[in-house]
Design a protein around this motif. Structure first.
Motif, mmCIF file in Angstrom:
data_model
loop_
_atom_site.group_PDB
_atom_site.id
_atom_site.type_symbol
_atom_site.label_atom_id
_atom_site.label_comp_id
_atom_site.label_asym_id
_atom_site.label_seq_id
_atom_site.Cartn_x
_atom_site.Cartn_y
_atom_site.Cartn_z
ATOM 1 N N SER A 295 -1.082 40.424 -4.331
ATOM 2 C CA SER A 295 0.098 41.268 -4.553
ATOM 3 C C SER A 295 1.088 40.588 -5.496
ATOM 4 N N SER A 339 2.964 44.656 -1.197
ATOM 5 C CA SER A 339 2.107 44.111 -0.139
ATOM 6 C C SER A 339 1.105 45.162 0.319
ATOM 7 N N GLN A 340 -0.103 44.740 0.536
ATOM 8 C CA GLN A 340 -1.093 45.657 1.101
ATOM 9 C C GLN A 340 -0.740 45.931 2.545
ATOM 10 N N SER A 341 -0.626 44.853 3.324
ATOM 11 C CA SER A 341 -0.468 44.995 4.773
ATOM 12 C C SER A 341 0.941 45.387 5.180
ATOM 13 N N THR A 344 2.919 40.593 5.763
ATOM 14 C CA THR A 344 2.848 39.195 5.336
ATOM 15 C C THR A 344 4.198 38.515 5.604
ATOM 16 N N GLU A 470 -11.853 32.580 -2.990
ATOM 17 C CA GLU A 470 -11.834 32.965 -1.574
ATOM 18 C C GLU A 470 -13.164 33.537 -1.118
HETATM 19 O O1 M6R Z 1 -1.029 42.129 2.626
HETATM 20 P P1 M6R Z 1 -0.480 41.430 1.437
HETATM 21 O O2 M6R Z 1 -0.735 42.155 0.152
HETATM 22 O O3 M6R Z 1 0.957 41.059 1.573
HETATM 23 O O4 M6R Z 1 -1.306 40.075 1.364
HETATM 24 C C1 M6R Z 1 -0.998 39.096 0.432
HETATM 25 C C2 M6R Z 1 -2.077 38.049 0.343
HETATM 26 O O5 M6R Z 1 -2.224 37.391 1.564
HETATM 27 C C3 M6R Z 1 -3.422 38.659 -0.062
HETATM 28 O O6 M6R Z 1 -3.334 39.335 -1.281
HETATM 29 C C4 M6R Z 1 -4.485 37.566 -0.181
HETATM 30 O O7 M6R Z 1 -4.182 36.702 -1.233
HETATM 31 C C5 M6R Z 1 -5.865 38.204 -0.364
HETATM 32 N N1 M6R Z 1 -6.802 37.615 0.545
HETATM 33 C C6 M6R Z 1 -6.387 38.065 -1.741
HETATM 34 O O8 M6R Z 1 -7.628 38.664 -1.903
#
Ligand code: M6R
Length: 587
Positions: A295, A339-341, A344, A470
């Motif tokens: 992100s 952010s995806q989730s 974070t 990763e």
């Molecule tokens: O849920 P988020 O986008 O906030 O997460 C951020 C990072 O933890 C996430 O993008 C992480 O780097 C991934 N495992 C990358 O593929």
């Protein structure tokens, strides 16, 4: 980082819990455990490994009782051992606890409890919760009081679910998510809606500082002082089908392939939301975009796109660095969190820091029921559906689409975001996966991979390197192409593999020169470009695009495939890379 769940209802709890844990396993997967209450007796089974493995070994899903709790762990305090797996029991198995988060003052609490005669079975911070509950229950003979008194002793960020041998379930939310699922024949208390979505789409999102008690077929919610609080029941929208792998070997491959559809879903934004977001953004004098990992790479792309097209100067800041950089904001600044989730910890910290200075917060977030969405003044959902693979794939390209859509509005359509053209381009890179699979076969024994790009392609070089690290455990480095001569060129020699992100845009001439410099040192050059060049030892074709801003979308997909196939070629499960978890809810 960990997933926690409790169930109390008319059905056997254990099979429901095991299934829920499988669905939430992406949150943490080094150990797993379940506790149930059967006829007033606590049963606990737990061990290291993934849910399916531990279940096979310990047959957790056949434990009796219609009340129980479960956990998947991502170790923070204490190694990956059977003893450190949750649930943690106390008071001669009268109470058991599952916990997500970190208890910062656990050492003091632990030594205090040991002095009082408590014996600890694990090295975790979490176990103090179980013993404190036991201590305060013995003192008050009242579960509500025991929960309240325990919460007042804990420092840190946590959510926990406790089960008592009288059949009561208690849950607490403090800076970590906890959601109640209200089903026809029972209640769930879970860290993620995926824990219960198969049974009900009715959810109560607990607020920070909420305690819930499920007993006697009803639920109570109150604050840390015992005052009842009212929380509405919300209907959760996600399709359950999205959680299954279907015909795919891995979620990661499915999610990469889904991008043709997910970019459209990201594109289709509700007009009123978009307008509100833009109104706040346009009013800002300073714009800071924060994010972590992938992100953050979106934030870097946004910095370029907003600058190039909307002539808007924005700063991209890694969330984990924000406390050093964003502690003196002007009130007319805006922070955009990506952010995806939406859970974070570092991202939420950045947002709290911004809010504490009176600054408005906008977010681009996939989980629209998340803490981030709730804390934002306005948000846009990426609409990617659940992303289960630990590697961010479809959520990244969806974030980029929203960034393009915003930039296009800000520059009155000069960017020319054309949905149909983009879908066509994405389709063409998706259908080229066999080329990448072959390349991955050839590269799979290499120990290092360098990725070079300029301007908008540099964040994609970083993102490609992150994916390869990763998923395939290969050392990979994204390098700004112009920086090559300032140091990294020293690494170039025979057997070095360098990927050049090199479409025919304003960066082409400079970057092709870098390719020659690298080749002259004997290294192998892989060109990711819309045109083949003699200097490339291998060529990954991408379609030519009308506007350079869009190249990141078609560049990143081959890199996602590369990381995926490298992992598979090395017998690594790409969905669950070692030591990682999908959402990093600890600092
Ligand atoms: O849920 P988020 O986008 O906030 O997460 C951020 C990072 O933890 C996430 O993008 C992480 O780097 C991934 N495992 C990358 O593929």
């Amino acid at each position: 980082m960990c997933s926690i769940i409790g169930y109390k209802g008319k059905n056997f709890a254990a099979p429901i819990l095991v299934n829920s844990l499988k669905r939430m396993e992406y949150r943490g997967y080094d150990s797993v455990g379940v506790a149930t209450i059967d006829e007033g007796k606590m049963l606990v089974r737990k061990g290291t490994g993934k849910v399916a493995e531990v279940n096979k070994k310990l047959d957790m899903s056949h434990m009796l009782g219609n009340i129980g709790i479960g956990h998947t762990r991502w170790a923070t305090h204490g190694g990956v051992t059977d003893k450190n797996a949750h649930p943690h029991a106390a008071g001669d198995n009268k109470i058991a606890v599952v916990h997500n988060g970190i208890i910062e003052n656990y050492k003091e609490l632990k030594s205090e409890l040991i002095k009082t005669g408590y014996i600890f079975a694990s090295e975790t911070d979490s176990e103090v919760i179980a013993h404190l509950l036991n201590l305060y229950f013995n003192e008050t003979k009242n579960i509500k009081q025991a929960l309240m008194k325990t919460c007042k002793r804990l420092q840190g960020a946590y959510a926990f679910v406790a089960v008592f041998d009288d059949g009561t379930i208690g849950g607490v939310r403090y800076e970590e998510p906890l959601i109640v699922g209200v089903a026809k024949d029972g209640y769930f208390v879970s860290s993620d809606v995926l824990g219960f979505l198969e049974h009900t789409d009715k959810a109560i999102f607990l607020d920070n500082g909420d305690i819930t008690i499920v007993n006697d077929d009803k639920i109570q919610i109150f604050d840390f002082n015992g005052k009842p609080v009212d929380r509405p029941i919300t209907q959760v929208a996600w399709e359950l089908g999205d959680i299954d792998k279907g015909k795919y070997a891995h979620h990661t491959l499915k999610e990469i392939d889904e991008q043709k559809l997910s970019i459209v879903k990201a594109y289709n934004q509700e007009e009123a939301r978009m307008k509100k977001f833009l109104r706040i953004l346009r009013a800002a004098k300073n714009v800071y975009i924060v994010g972590s990992g992938t992100s953050y790479h979106s934030a870097l792309v946004a910095k370029h796109v907003f600058g190039m097209y909307a002539k808007m100067r924005v700063e991209a800041v890694m969330s984990s660095e924000s406390k050093y950089v964003l502690s003196f904001l002007d009130e007319d600044s805006v922070v955009i969190a990506i952010s995806q989730s939406g859970e974070t910890a570092d991202v939420l910290d950045s947002v709290r820091l911004a809010k504490s200075q009176g600054v408005k917060v906008l977010s681009i977030v996939n989980v629209t029921t998340s803490s981030l969405a709730r804390m934002s003044d306005a948000f846009l959902g990426t609409n990617s559906g659940p992303e289960i693979g630990v590697a961010a794939t479809k959520s990244f390209t969806a974030q980029l689409i929203i960034i393009y859509a915003l930039a296009d509005r800000l520059c009155r359509g000069k960017l020319g975001l054309d949905k149909e053209k983009l879908i066509h381009a994405v389709d063409s890179v998706l259908s080229n996966k066999s080329t990448i699979e072959k390349l991955a076969q050839e590269l799979k024994n290499n120990k290092d991979l360098y990725l070079l790009g300029r301007s908008l392609h540099y964040p994609i070089a970083l993102e490609g390197a992150l994916k390869v690290k990763e998923l395939a455990y290969v050392h990979a480095e994204g390098i700004a192409a112009g920086e090559l001569k300032h140091g990294p060129l020293a690494l170039m020699e025979k057997n070095t593999i360098v990927m050049i992100l090199n479409p025919h845009d304003t960066t082409f001439n400079d970057t092709i020169s870098n390719a020659h410099e690298i080749k002259a040192r004997g290294a192998t050059v892989v060109g990711l470009s819309d045109q083949k060049e003699d200097v490339y030892d291998y060529w990954i074709p991408i379609p030519a695009l009308s506007e350079e801003a869009f190249y990141p979308i078609v560049e990143v997909i081959p890199l996602q495939f590369l990381a995926y196939y490298l992992a598979v070629g090395k017998n690594i499960d790409p969905d669950y890379p070692r030591n990682l978890a999908k959402s990093v809810t600890v600092r």
